[in-house]
Every structure is written in C-alpha cells, then in structure tokens.
Scaffold this motif. Structure first.
Motif, PDB file in Angstrom:
ATOM      1  N   ASP A  86      78.637  44.187-114.899  1.00  0.00           N
ATOM      2  CA  ASP A  86      77.961  44.306-116.188  1.00  0.00           C
ATOM      3  C   ASP A  86      78.946  44.665-117.295  1.00  0.00           C
ATOM      4  O   ASP A  86      78.823  44.180-118.432  1.00  0.00           O
ATOM      5  CB  ASP A  86      76.844  45.345-116.100  1.00  0.00           C
ATOM      6  N   ASN A  87      79.916  45.529-116.994  1.00  0.00           N
ATOM      7  CA  ASN A  87      80.962  45.828-117.983  1.00  0.00           C
ATOM      8  C   ASN A  87      81.703  44.559-118.384  1.00  0.00           C
ATOM      9  O   ASN A  87      81.961  44.313-119.565  1.00  0.00           O
ATOM     10  CB  ASN A  87      81.946  46.845-117.418  1.00  0.00           C
ATOM     11  N   LEU A  88      82.062  43.753-117.389  1.00  0.00           N
ATOM     12  CA  LEU A  88      82.794  42.518-117.658  1.00  0.00           C
ATOM     13  C   LEU A  88      81.949  41.535-118.469  1.00  0.00           C
ATOM     14  O   LEU A  88      82.435  40.912-119.420  1.00  0.00           O
ATOM     15  CB  LEU A  88      83.240  41.880-116.338  1.00  0.00           C
ATOM     16  N   LEU A  89      80.674  41.402-118.113  1.00  0.00           N
ATOM     17  CA  LEU A  89      79.798  40.481-118.838  1.00  0.00           C
ATOM     18  C   LEU A  89      79.613  40.919-120.292  1.00  0.00           C
ATOM     19  O   LEU A  89      79.573  40.080-121.207  1.00  0.00           O
ATOM     20  CB  LEU A  89      78.442  40.380-118.138  1.00  0.00           C
ATOM     21  N   LEU A  90      79.503  42.217-120.510  1.00  0.00           N
ATOM     22  CA  LEU A  90      79.380  42.712-121.882  1.00  0.00           C
ATOM     23  C   LEU A  90      80.661  42.439-122.667  1.00  0.00           C
ATOM     24  O   LEU A  90      80.613  42.023-123.839  1.00  0.00           O
ATOM     25  CB  LEU A  90      79.069  44.213-121.877  1.00  0.00           C
ATOM     26  N   HIS A  91      81.803  42.656-122.038  1.00  0.00           N
ATOM     27  CA  HIS A  91      83.084  42.371-122.703  1.00  0.00           C
ATOM     28  C   HIS A  91      83.192  40.880-123.022  1.00  0.00           C
ATOM     29  O   HIS A  91      83.667  40.492-124.100  1.00  0.00           O
ATOM     30  CB  HIS A  91      84.242  42.813-121.811  1.00  0.00           C
ATOM     31  N   LEU A  92      82.758  40.062-122.109  1.00  0.00           N
ATOM     32  CA  LEU A  92      82.779  38.616-122.322  1.00  0.00           C
ATOM     33  C   LEU A  92      81.887  38.237-123.500  1.00  0.00           C
ATOM     34  O   LEU A  92      82.266  37.406-124.339  1.00  0.00           O
ATOM     35  CB  LEU A  92      82.309  37.909-121.045  1.00  0.00           C
ATOM     36  N   ALA A  93      80.709  38.837-123.575  1.00  0.00           N
ATOM     37  CA  ALA A  93      79.799  38.551-124.686  1.00  0.00           C
ATOM     38  C   ALA A  93      80.406  38.988-126.018  1.00  0.00           C
ATOM     39  O   ALA A  93      80.300  38.274-127.025  1.00  0.00           O
ATOM     40  CB  ALA A  93      78.468  39.262-124.455  1.00  0.00           C
ATOM     41  N   VAL A  94      81.059  40.150-126.030  1.00  0.00           N
ATOM     42  CA  VAL A  94      81.700  40.625-127.258  1.00  0.00           C
ATOM     43  C   VAL A  94      82.805  39.661-127.674  1.00  0.00           C
ATOM     44  O   VAL A  94      82.952  39.333-128.861  1.00  0.00           O
ATOM     45  CB  VAL A  94      82.259  42.051-127.061  1.00  0.00           C
ATOM     46  N   THR A  95      83.579  39.183-126.708  1.00  0.00           N
ATOM     47  CA  THR A  95      84.663  38.247-127.003  1.00  0.00           C
ATOM     48  C   THR A  95      84.136  36.966-127.633  1.00  0.00           C
ATOM     49  O   THR A  95      84.702  36.452-128.606  1.00  0.00           O
ATOM     50  CB  THR A  95      85.443  37.915-125.715  1.00  0.00           C
ATOM     51  N   VAL A  96      83.038  36.442-127.100  1.00  0.00           N
ATOM     52  CA  VAL A  96      82.429  35.238-127.668  1.00  0.00           C
ATOM     53  C   VAL A  96      81.935  35.511-129.090  1.00  0.00           C
ATOM     54  O   VAL A  96      82.092  34.677-129.999  1.00  0.00           O
ATOM     55  CB  VAL A  96      81.278  34.734-126.774  1.00  0.00           C
ATOM     56  N   MET A  97      81.358  36.687-129.311  1.00  0.00           N
ATOM     57  CA  MET A  97      80.879  37.022-130.657  1.00  0.00           C
ATOM     58  C   MET A  97      82.033  37.213-131.629  1.00  0.00           C
ATOM     59  O   MET A  97      81.902  36.933-132.824  1.00  0.00           O
ATOM     60  CB  MET A  97      79.987  38.260-130.603  1.00  0.00           C
ATOM     61  N   VAL A  98      83.183  37.678-131.132  1.00  0.00           N
ATOM     62  CA  VAL A  98      84.380  37.746-131.976  1.00  0.00           C
ATOM     63  C   VAL A  98      84.750  36.344-132.447  1.00  0.00           C
ATOM     64  O   VAL A  98      85.098  36.128-133.618  1.00  0.00           O
ATOM     65  CB  VAL A  98      85.548  38.396-131.210  1.00  0.00           C
ATOM     66  N   PHE A  99      84.684  35.379-131.546  1.00  0.00           N
ATOM     67  CA  PHE A  99      84.972  33.986-131.894  1.00  0.00           C
ATOM     68  C   PHE A  99      84.012  33.496-132.981  1.00  0.00           C
ATOM     69  O   PHE A  99      84.431  32.915-133.985  1.00  0.00           O
ATOM     70  CB  PHE A  99      84.857  33.111-130.644  1.00  0.00           C
ATOM     71  N   LEU A 100      82.724  33.753-132.804  1.00  0.00           N
ATOM     72  CA  LEU A 100      81.727  33.324-133.786  1.00  0.00           C
ATOM     73  C   LEU A 100      81.929  34.022-135.126  1.00  0.00           C
ATOM     74  O   LEU A 100      81.803  33.411-136.195  1.00  0.00           O
ATOM     75  CB  LEU A 100      80.316  33.603-133.252  1.00  0.00           C
ATOM     76  N   PHE A 101      82.257  35.304-135.071  1.00  0.00           N
ATOM     77  CA  PHE A 101      82.495  36.065-136.295  1.00  0.00           C
ATOM     78  C   PHE A 101      83.683  35.498-137.060  1.00  0.00           C
ATOM     79  O   PHE A 101      83.635  35.368-138.295  1.00  0.00           O
ATOM     80  CB  PHE A 101      82.735  37.534-135.942  1.00  0.00           C
TER      81      PHE A 101
END
Length: 368
Positions: A86-101
């Motif tokens: 779950d930690n990894l999945l959350l980090h992955l989601a944040v990384t994708v949102m960084v891309f979108l941002f």
C-alpha cells in the motif's frame, strides 16, 4: 512527443518506480515506531474510529494514517507485505499526479515525464516508501496532490467563467486538504502553496482570492494546532545558535536533493553550533547563494515557483532548537517539498537535451 504517447510514458514511469521499490515488498516490520503506530496500537487493532480520531501517536495527530492501518489489520492482520504494498501504491499514485501537475503547469510531455521520474526514483524517498510507519508521508502527499490538482481545475473554471466548475473544484480542494492534514500535519503548508499557484498562473488579487485561503486555513490549521500544542514545549530558542540551526536544516535538504551522498535513519546536529564550525559557515554561505540566485533569476517564473514551493513546504519542519536530540532533520521531510525542484530539473533537462543532443560530449553528460 505528443499526447498520444502520454499513456505509454506514464506506464513506463510506473514500471520503473515499481521495479526500483519492489525489494521493499519483502520487508518486515521494524522496532522503530512500527510498534507505536501499528504493532502495539490497541486502537488500530480494534478498529475503533472514536479512539483513532481522539488520540495521538507519538505526540502527532494522524488519525487518517492510523485508520488506514486499522483497515489493513482488519482484513489482513499482520501481513507486512500488504502494508508495504500500500505504501508503494500510494507513492506510485503520487508520482503519476506529479506528472499530471507538471503538464497542467505548462511543462512539455517529456519534461513532465522526466520530472515525475526524478520524483518517483529519488533516493530521499526510500525512507517514506519502504518504512511502514511513514505511511503518513505518502498518504498526506496523495491527498495534497489531489487538493492542488483540484485547485488548478478551480483556476481554470475561473478563467473560463464556469460557475459550476469553480464551485465543485474549490470544495474538493478543501476536502482533500482536510484529509491530507488528517494524515500528517505537514499539509499545513497548503494555503501558502495555493497562494503560490495563484501567483504562478497570474491570478488577479481580489477579496475572493484571500477569502478562499481563509477557508483553506480553517480546514487545516485546527488539526495542525493539536500537534503543535503537544510539541511546542520542546523548542528552546537562543540566538545565534537557533538561527544557525535553522539555516543548517534549510541547506541540509537542498544538499540531499541535489547531492544525495548518503542516508541514515538519524542525523545528529553538528557541534559546536557556531560560525567557527566549518559546517555552519558553509551552510550560511550556501543560504546566501540560494537567496542571491532567487533574486538573480526572479524573472524565471518556474525557478521562483520551484524554490518558493520548497520554502513554503519545508518552513514548518525547520528546527530552531539547537539542543534537540532526534529528528532535527530527516530524509522523509523532503518527500513533497522537492516537487518544485523536480519540475525545474525536468524542464531544464529536456531543454538542454534538445539544444545539445547532436553534440557528443554534452549529450553523453546529460545521459549520464
């Protein structure tokens, strides 16, 4: 590269991030705060929302983080794989949102991809992702990124004079901001970052402009005050030691971002705390260089945004207590404050590549 390549680029970034952090899925729990937050936390194991939302853990009010542990324990008990996943999945989601941002802030697709890749793979994030206790970092960042993405929707709706859009987008910003600070008090920086986004997108200063930030402050300040009230008694302010300590902390994170030489769980404050100590003399010099560069490149909007984002995000984490023991600084504190720098590196890296990709030595240097 055009928008058709975006899904493939995001998939590639996600694959590299998962590959880099996959060893953490084999990790167990550790006896460094995992016990207080999870293993020996009776409210987590009983899934008692009332107790979870009325108690602190190690003096920090993080009920949403504790609730996430409680739900995992309820369904999977003490299987460490689930908590690390779950930690990894959350980090992955944040990384994708960084891309979108980054895309929403005007970066090209390759620049946004490089920025997200730097964010996703930076070694300073290992502590936040691979340590179960630091769920609060990736969880607060997850909701923080959702909040600022919704705020960008709000700004776009204002620009397009869309009453419907600016209504739901702003209220979602407040909701996600409140959820972020329930995960970790570091989300206290959100109102300041929203001001920064207004400046970056050249929004006109109005009464509504300021009232919005008051609403945001009301959503985050009361929760942050709980932790501050519990910890404020530990601060011992003394001049000039406290000033030197604050400057050293400020420069420490800049060094870990651009020259990540080594990482340890506990960093001790260099002694003696005085300008005669070369560590502090160098820190003061670098701090002056930082301020001078901010002035020199003041017309570069992305450069100013990146560094002000760091200042606003890290300000509440700087320690002024020169007698402090543990946690004067920590790699995990850099998790979200490095976002602006990742944007700057991504944009600069792609521009340099486009300029020098046909010249052998600069091309090899950039690839390295």
């Amino acid at each position: 590269m055009n928008n058709r390549h975006v899904p493939a680029l995001v998939a590639g970034i996600a694959a590299l991030v998962v590959l880099a952090y996959s060893p953490s899925l084999n990790n167990k729990f550790v006896n460094w705060d995992d016990d207080a937050h999870l293993l020996a936390n009776p409210f987590v194991q009983s899934l008692d929302p009332k107790e979870i939302f009325t108690t602190t853990v190690n003096g920090i009010y993080i009920p949403l983080t504790s609730l996430s542990f409680a739900l995992e324990y309820h369904f999977f008990k003490m299987d460490p794989f689930i908590y690390h996943l779950d930690n990894l999945l959350l980090h992955l989601a944040v990384t994708v949102m960084v891309f979108l941002f980054c895309l929403r802030c005007g970066l090209s697709v390759p620049a946004a991809g490089l920025a997200a890749l730097i964010f996703g793979l930076h070694p300073a994030h290992v502590e936040s992702v691979a340590w179960v206790t630091e769920r609060k970092d990736v969880l607060y960042a997850f909701f923080y990124m959702l909040a600022i993405l919704c705020y960008l929707d709000h700004l776009r709706a204002l620009k397009e004079s869309s009453t419907y859009g600016r209504g739901w987008a702003f209220w979602l910003t407040l909701i996600f901001g409140a959820l972020s600070i329930l995960a970790k008090p570091s989300a206290l920086s959100l109102p300041g970052v929203l001001f920064l986004l207004d400046w970056f997108f050249r929004r006109k200063l109005t009464i509504r402009f300021c009232v919005e930030k008051i609403y945001c402050g009301l959503a985050v300040f009361p929760v942050a005050w709980v932790t501050y009230a519990l910890l404020m008694h530990t601060q011992v302010i003394k001049f000039p030691e406290s000033v030197l300590t604050g400057i050293w902390c400020f420069v420490f994170y800049i060094q870990k971002m651009f020259y990540p030489d080594y990482f340890v769980l506990v960093y001790h404050l260099p002694v003696p705390v005085a300008l005669t100590n070369p560590v502090y003399a160098i820190s003061v010099l670098l701090f002056i260089v930082f301020l001078a560069s901010l002035w020199y490149f003041r017309k570069n909007r992305l450069f100013v945004f990146a560094n002000l984002f760091y200042i606003l995000s890290i300000f509440f984490l700087l320690r002024a207590d020169y007698n402090v023991g543990l946690n004067v600084v920590g790699d995990r504190f850099l998790y979200l404050p490095m976002l602006g720098w990742c944007m700057l590196l991504g944009d600069s890296g792609i521009k340099l590549w486009e300029r020098y990709r046909n010249v052998a030595i600069p091309r090899a240097t950039l690839l390295f």
